[in-house]
Write an enzyme that holds these catalytic residues in place. Sequence first.
Site, PDB file in Angstrom:
ATOM      1  N   CYS A 121       1.074  -1.414  -0.017  1.00 58.30           N
ATOM      2  CA  CYS A 121      -0.143   0.281   0.082  1.00 58.30           C
ATOM      3  C   CYS A 121       0.454   1.305   0.020  1.00 58.30           C
ATOM      4  O   CYS A 121      -0.156   1.890  -0.128  1.00 58.30           O
ATOM      5  CB  CYS A 121      -1.005   0.112   0.955  1.00 58.30           C
ATOM      6  N   HIS A 267      -3.122   7.201   3.272  1.00 53.65           N
ATOM      7  CA  HIS A 267      -3.725   5.785   3.120  1.00 53.65           C
ATOM      8  C   HIS A 267      -4.531   5.802   3.145  1.00 53.65           C
ATOM      9  O   HIS A 267      -4.578   5.337   4.787  1.00 53.65           O
ATOM     10  CB  HIS A 267      -2.483   4.417   3.144  1.00 53.65           C
ATOM     11  N   ASN A 297     -10.223   0.405   1.244  1.00 48.88           N
ATOM     12  CA  ASN A 297      -8.950   0.114   0.845  1.00 48.88           C
ATOM     13  C   ASN A 297      -8.398   0.035  -0.668  1.00 48.88           C
ATOM     14  O   ASN A 297      -8.667  -1.313  -0.733  1.00 48.88           O
ATOM     15  CB  ASN A 297      -8.081  -0.530   2.015  1.00 48.88           C
TER      16      ASN A 297
END
Length: 406
Positions: A121, A267, A297
């Site tokens: 990520c 993020h 996500n």
Amino acid sequence: MAANHRTAPRYAHVVGWGMAVPDRVLTNLDLEAIVDTSDTWIRERTGIRERRIAGEDESTASLSFAAARQALEVADVLPSELDMIIVATSTPEHIFPSTASLIQDWLGASTAGAFDLSAACTGFIYALNMAAQAIISGSIDTALVVGAETMSRLLDWEDRTTCILFGDGAGAVVVRGSEMPGGVLSNVLRSDGSGCDLLGVPTVGSRDAAVPDAGLPRDGTRPPMHKMYMNGREVFRFATRVMKDSVLEAVEKAGLTMDDIDWIVPHQANQRIIARAAKNLNLPEERFISNLDRYGNTSAASIPIALCEAVNDGRIQPEQYLVLVGFGGGLTWGAMVLQWGVAGPAEQTAIKRYRREFSYTVARTRSRFSRTLRRLAELLNRSPLGGLYRFFDRLPHDASDQEGSS
Ligand code: COA
């Protein structure tokens, strides 16, 4: 391609941005029919309401391509002006060739180097930094940086602790060299591989290729192959700690203080992680760009998608200071300070728009043509005429060949 011996200071500015998400929406209510969960639990524990899931015809490369086209459009840059393409992803189209090479081919970016970058990520922050440093050093002028994922393909749809969190999508930026101060000002990139057991996807690789997939008991002794595993509580603790530390370090490295920072683009993993980071940094949560309620996500795509939406809706304005901050598998984490440089999309030139469209059409045809030519050459080589073909193929084709062989 820029010359390597510049004297004036160089800065790397984001001049184009784009995003692409699948049309298919998977709501929390839809998930109630798949695993033992509830809309209330997901909203209260994560902030997520829905996420996008790739259709059969969609993939990391197709989403990357759509986002990349938008970013080139906004920057009014031609594919032929790109020197480098980086796709940050944990769900590449293949192990190799890289997704970036496919994008290079589909765009017709014939003078660009292309590679994928794997930092889970945090990948987009790593990739943007690589591109920016190459620009600042003078080695290249223009780069395309994409963060893209189709996480849905690697989720364990029987594991309610992971499958509710993730979604698919892509975000892209065009980064360009300029003498105007600003752009990427500082970076913090970190990794702690001792946390490799906290988050990952065991799949075909030098260790796991021979591990059988089917028939293994779900007894928790090892994660299923090709499926994501995660220790949510540990990742949560790690994320809140590193977000604070890396933001403060990146801001200090940029010679700024937290009072100078207009926006944090984090993020998008969990609204509670964002809220905790805001508290730790003594900032109002409103200063954090958040869209995870709509997309969940999206791993390496989450930061460029959030950035893209915030620029498009006018929240991010020229001269503002942003901090991008991410964390994820590896473990990896990183932060970057960016001074936004452009007021909006570049003034479009009709000729460039036409040439971009032409480039995409020609790219497809050229690619098919090259493959057909290679196959024909191979057939010819194997045929009785092969000796003649090999004789002519060995002849020098032009002056540079002759120089090379002398
Ligand atoms: N629906 C309903 N209940 C669930 C559930 C779900 N989808 N997932 C877990 N639960 C249950 C657990 O089984 C547990 O039940 P128990 O108390 O009976 O044992 C309970 O909810 C609490 O579980 P816990 O793991 O403590 O929840 P949490 O508040 O820590 O939230 C996460 C779980 C995964 C949402 C949270 O830990 C998280 O976001 N971690 C970080 C994940 C992340 O960011 N990953 C990506 C990094 S890039």
